[in-house]
Design a protein around this motif. Structure first.
Motif, PDB file in Angstrom:
ATOM      1  N   ILE A 164       0.836  -1.212   0.000  1.00  0.00           N
ATOM      2  CA  ILE A 164       0.000   0.000   0.000  1.00  0.00           C
ATOM      3  C   ILE A 164       0.866   1.255   0.000  1.00  0.00           C
ATOM      4  N   ASN A 165       1.847   1.324   0.883  1.00  0.00           N
ATOM      5  CA  ASN A 165       2.708   2.510   0.955  1.00  0.00           C
ATOM      6  C   ASN A 165       3.460   2.742  -0.354  1.00  0.00           C
ATOM      7  N   ASN A 166       3.929   1.677  -0.973  1.00  0.00           N
ATOM      8  CA  ASN A 166       4.607   1.817  -2.261  1.00  0.00           C
ATOM      9  C   ASN A 166       3.652   2.343  -3.337  1.00  0.00           C
ATOM     10  N   LEU A 167       2.422   1.799  -3.379  1.00  0.00           N
ATOM     11  CA  LEU A 167       1.463   2.240  -4.389  1.00  0.00           C
ATOM     12  C   LEU A 167       1.044   3.695  -4.167  1.00  0.00           C
ATOM     13  N   LYS A 168       0.987   4.126  -2.923  1.00  0.00           N
ATOM     14  CA  LYS A 168       0.672   5.530  -2.643  1.00  0.00           C
ATOM     15  C   LYS A 168       1.738   6.463  -3.213  1.00  0.00           C
ATOM     16  N   ASN A 169       2.913   5.903  -3.468  1.00  0.00           N
ATOM     17  CA  ASN A 169       4.013   6.648  -4.082  1.00  0.00           C
ATOM     18  C   ASN A 169       4.217   6.246  -5.546  1.00  0.00           C
ATOM     19  N   ILE A 190      -0.750   5.036 -12.555  1.00  0.00           N
ATOM     20  CA  ILE A 190      -1.088   5.109 -11.129  1.00  0.00           C
ATOM     21  C   ILE A 190      -0.870   6.528 -10.619  1.00  0.00           C
ATOM     22  N   GLU A 191       0.247   7.122 -10.976  1.00  0.00           N
ATOM     23  CA  GLU A 191       0.533   8.486 -10.518  1.00  0.00           C
ATOM     24  C   GLU A 191      -0.529   9.474 -11.000  1.00  0.00           C
ATOM     25  N   LYS A 192      -0.958   9.345 -12.242  1.00  0.00           N
ATOM     26  CA  LYS A 192      -2.007  10.233 -12.773  1.00  0.00           C
ATOM     27  C   LYS A 192      -3.318  10.036 -12.013  1.00  0.00           C
ATOM     28  N   GLY A 193      -3.673   8.791 -11.732  1.00  0.00           N
ATOM     29  CA  GLY A 193      -4.893   8.510 -10.971  1.00  0.00           C
ATOM     30  C   GLY A 193      -4.839   9.094  -9.573  1.00  0.00           C
ATOM     31  N   LEU A 194      -3.684   8.975  -8.930  1.00  0.00           N
ATOM     32  CA  LEU A 194      -3.498   9.556  -7.592  1.00  0.00           C
ATOM     33  C   LEU A 194      -3.627  11.077  -7.647  1.00  0.00           C
ATOM     34  N   ASN A 195      -2.967  11.700  -8.624  1.00  0.00           N
ATOM     35  CA  ASN A 195      -2.979  13.155  -8.739  1.00  0.00           C
ATOM     36  C   ASN A 195      -4.362  13.717  -9.062  1.00  0.00           C
TER      37      ASN A 195
END
Length: 191
Positions: A47-52, A66-71
């Motif tokens: 989880i912590n890795n995916l959050k990054n 993943i980064e675009k989805g988070l942002n």
């Protein structure tokens, strides 16, 4: 005169339960399609890795997606199962281990259903994408329905290719879907 059109867009919330190869790809893909997605895994390191934006395996474009989805606020990751309680659909995406005799260890899938059955909202649909033996999803469906008859289960097995997983999922040449209920099939087809 002017005509005013009002469009109501219903955004579904999708849960992804199990975030190794298959799960991280599905979480990224569904968020790329504009859906609100919450990825869940018991493993806090994953989880912590995916959050990054660090997926557990390399796939072209996966980390960027993943980064675009988070942002955009469309994608989040959690190891608190209660974050799945308002999902319309939850995909179970654990890699199913197979022993030397080619027998599947489905205990993680049974655990996932038993953990989900008490927290899912009414009319939620669980979609098993993990590979499982013939007839096994009928057992999982019974567990769900015994808990709450408004819940249901479908099976849509993964067909990803290493190195092309995101592309395969977003541009499938076919989608396999199995359900025991016409309304569940309709909801899954609309998704």
């Amino acid at each position: 005169t002017y005509k005013v059109y009002i469009y109501i867009i219903f955004m579904v919330k999708i849960g992804i339960f199990g975030l190794w190869h298959l799960g991280s790809v599905l979480a990224a893909a569904w968020s790329k399609l504009g859906n609100k997605v919450v990825g869940f895994d018991y493993d806090s390191i994953v989880i912590n890795n995916l959050k990054n934006a660090k997926p557990p395996v390399f796939e072209p474009f996966l980390s960027d997606t993943i980064e675009k989805g988070l942002n955009k606020g469309l994608l989040e990751f959690s190891n608190d199962i209660m974050d799945l309680d308002d999902c319309d659909f939850v995909f179970i995406t654990y890699d199913t281990p197979v022993d030397d005799a080619d027998e599947s260890d489905t205990s993680i899938l049974t655990k996932a259903i038993n953990d989900l059955k008490t927290i899912l909202k009414k009319n939620a649909i669980v979609i098993v994408s993990s590979q499982s033996p013939v007839g096994f999803c009928s057992e999982l469906r019974k567990i769900l329905i015994d808990q709450d008859s408004s819940l249901d289960l479908a099976y849509s097995p993964e067909n990803l290719r290493l190195g092309e997983a995101l592309k395969c999922y977003l541009e499938p040449d076919r989608i396999i879907l199995g359900t025991a209920n016409r309304e569940t099939r309709k909801a899954c087809m609309e998704l």
